[in-house]
Design a protein around this motif. Structure first.
Motif, short mmCIF file in Angstrom:
data_model
loop_
_atom_site.label_atom_id
_atom_site.label_comp_id
_atom_site.label_asym_id
_atom_site.label_seq_id
_atom_site.Cartn_x
_atom_site.Cartn_y
_atom_site.Cartn_z
N THR A 66 0.83 -1.20 0.00
CA THR A 66 0.00 0.00 0.00
C THR A 66 0.87 1.25 0.00
OG1 THR A 66 -0.13 -0.07 2.43
CG2 THR A 66 -1.93 -1.09 1.20
N GLU B 79 -2.97 5.67 0.31
CA GLU B 79 -4.01 4.64 0.49
C GLU B 79 -4.23 4.33 1.96
OE1 GLU B 79 -3.60 1.97 -3.58
OE2 GLU B 79 -2.16 1.65 -1.94
N ARG B 80 -3.17 4.35 2.76
CA ARG B 80 -3.29 3.98 4.17
C ARG B 80 -4.11 4.98 4.98
NH1 ARG B 80 2.94 3.61 4.16
NH2 ARG B 80 3.28 1.81 2.80
N ILE C 60 -6.87 6.57 3.78
CA ILE C 60 -8.24 6.68 3.27
C ILE C 60 -9.22 6.52 4.42
CG2 ILE C 60 -10.01 5.56 1.85
CD1 ILE C 60 -7.85 4.82 -0.15
N ARG C 61 -10.14 7.46 4.52
CA ARG C 61 -11.17 7.38 5.55
C ARG C 61 -12.48 6.89 4.92
NH1 ARG C 61 -10.83 11.45 10.59
NH2 ARG C 61 -8.57 11.31 10.95
N ASN D 195 -10.92 -0.53 -5.75
CA ASN D 195 -11.00 0.92 -5.63
C ASN D 195 -10.98 1.63 -6.99
OD1 ASN D 195 -11.32 1.23 -2.88
ND2 ASN D 195 -9.14 1.42 -2.46
N ASN E 106 -10.30 1.51 2.36
CA ASN E 106 -8.91 1.54 2.79
C ASN E 106 -8.31 0.14 2.59
OD1 ASN E 106 -6.47 1.49 4.40
ND2 ASN E 106 -7.20 3.38 5.37
N SER F 105 -5.58 -4.41 11.20
CA SER F 105 -5.99 -3.33 10.29
C SER F 105 -6.06 -2.02 11.06
CB SER F 105 -7.36 -3.64 9.68
OG SER F 105 -7.37 -4.87 9.00
N GLY G 149 -3.43 1.10 10.63
CA GLY G 149 -4.07 2.33 10.17
C GLY G 149 -3.80 3.50 11.10
N ASN H 27 -8.05 7.68 12.40
CA ASN H 27 -8.74 6.81 11.45
C ASN H 27 -8.98 5.45 12.07
OD1 ASN H 27 -9.92 5.87 9.13
ND2 ASN H 27 -8.03 5.75 7.94
N LEU I 239 -10.36 1.92 11.89
CA LEU I 239 -10.75 0.96 10.85
C LEU I 239 -11.37 -0.32 11.39
CD1 LEU I 239 -7.57 1.25 8.56
CD2 LEU I 239 -9.84 2.23 8.11
#
Length: 385
Positions: free
Chosen positions: A197, A201-202, A204-205, A317, A327, A345, A349, A356, A358
């Motif tokens: 990643t 990308e890491r 992304i909310r 995505n 994500n 995860s 994150g 964030n 996840l």
């Protein structure tokens, strides 16, 4: 007097032949060390202690050497107490009861609110079929390869259930391998998640999941059972108990049954399963070249499953709107190590965006992975059984 001394000496020599010291081999000490190492990991680092402590101590029990003289004490001796307890593993009784407890503990809300997360759980099952192909290339029979491949689902009960049907002679190595990699989720998965990643990308909310009604939660296990088991009837023992346990939880009128399934029942079965699986790793039965190959294939399948889940999200995505992207860090949760892979995860994150969270999103593919691994086991059993 001389006769008495001779008699005493003969009996003392006979007694010595029954001791563990006399019957020990280097292999026994290797497995005892492995058992102690499992216990150390469970206590020092809290790696799946509910599993590793029973399995580790079971390894100590199973590798106390003794003379095979009809004493009926070993796990492979018909009539022994350990052998009777091992029937739950060998005949596949324990895994469906474990799934009953898992169903009673699991909240499928994240999956119901965002059904497309089911695809991530399905993608992660690629590790199972990748390991199946690799096992065939290494010379295992198709049935053995199928039982080995299920390790990629990171689901110990499913691995035991399938190996009891397809490859009972490899069950010890398969079960220990599956539970070992489940415990090592915090070590194995993060490096591959970071590797595959980007920083963008890491962070992304994802949109907050919608509120799921109690009616939807009640309907889900009924519909889930009918859809999966009409498609793969051979998965019925696992899927049936999983969805039944979830209905006990969500119905709201069977609280006592739900509490029993998710509490005392699953705890008792976990103890019995862990100890007997550990005890089945007797050095004379377990320390073979095939066991080494199984551990290697297990690691390979687990890595492939993790990577497949993450890469699938990246691909998915490309077809989603910018405000609806997923994500990729939750892709690892497609393996069914509930809830550890979902927690990973969350942990990874938070390293890149402390705000964030996840976990709730990751539980969607995580519970989908439980269903997916059981379906995959049913497919393999249907084709190879």
């Amino acid at each position: 007097m001389q006769e008495f001394i001779s008699f005493l000496g003969d009996n003392l020599n006979l007694f010595l032949t029954y001791t563990g010291v006399y019957n020990a081999t280097p292999g026994h000490f290797v497995m005892i060390f492995v058992g102690i190492f499992f216990i150390f990991l469970a206590i020092r680092y809290e790696f799946e202690p509910m599993l590793l402590i029973p399995i580790g101590f079971g390894m100590l029990i199973g590798n106390i050497p003794f003379k095979d003289a009809g004493l009926q004490i070993g796990i492979y001796e018909e009539g022994s107490v350990l052998n009777y307890l091992y029937h739950g593993v060998r005949q596949g009784w324990y895994p469906p009861l474990i799934f009953l407890g898992i169903g009673a503990m699991t909240d499928f809300s994240a999956l119901i609110s965002n059904p497309k997360l089911l695809l991530i759980g399905a993608a992660a099952q690629f590790g199972i079929f990748g390991a199946y192909i690799a096992a065939m290339q290494l010379g295992f029979e198709p049935t053995q390869a199928g039982a080995i491949g299920i390790i990629g689902g990171a689901d110990g009960p499913t691995a035991i259930f399938l190996s009891s049907k397809l490859a009972p002679n490899l069950m010890g190595a398969i079960a220990v391998s599956a539970y070992s990699y489940m415990a090592l989720v915090p070590i194995i998965q993060p490096p591959f998640m970071r590797l595959l990643t980007t920083k963008k990308e890491r962070v992304i909310r994802m949109k907050p999941p919608r509120v799921v009604s109690s009616t939807e939660k009640i309907i889900f296990p009924i519909v889930g059972l009918l859809l999966t088991c009409f498609l793969v009837p051979s998965g019925l023992p696992l899927l049936g108990m999983l969805f039944f346990g979830n209905l006990l939880k969500e119905s709201g009128v069977t609280r006592r049954l739900c509490e029993t399934a998710r509490g005392p029942l699953i705890d008792i079965i976990t103890i019995m399963l862990g100890v007997t699986v550990g005890a089945s790793t007797q050095a004379t039965q377990f320390l073979t070249f095939n066991s080494i190959k199984i551990f290697g294939l297990g690691a390979f399948s687990f890595v492939i499953a993790t990577c497949a889940g993450v890469l699938f999200v990246k691909l998915f995505n490309l077809f989603l709107k910018p405000d609806n992207k997923i994500n990729p860090l939750i892709g690892n949760a497609g393996v069914s190590a509930v809830p550890d892979s979902a927690r990973i995860s969350q942990v990874v994150g938070l390293e890149y965006d402390p705000g964030n969270y996840l976990l709730m999103h990751a539980m969607g593919p995580n519970v989908a992975g439980v269903i997916g691994s059981a379906v995959a086991a049913g497919v393999l059993l249907g084709f190879l059984g």
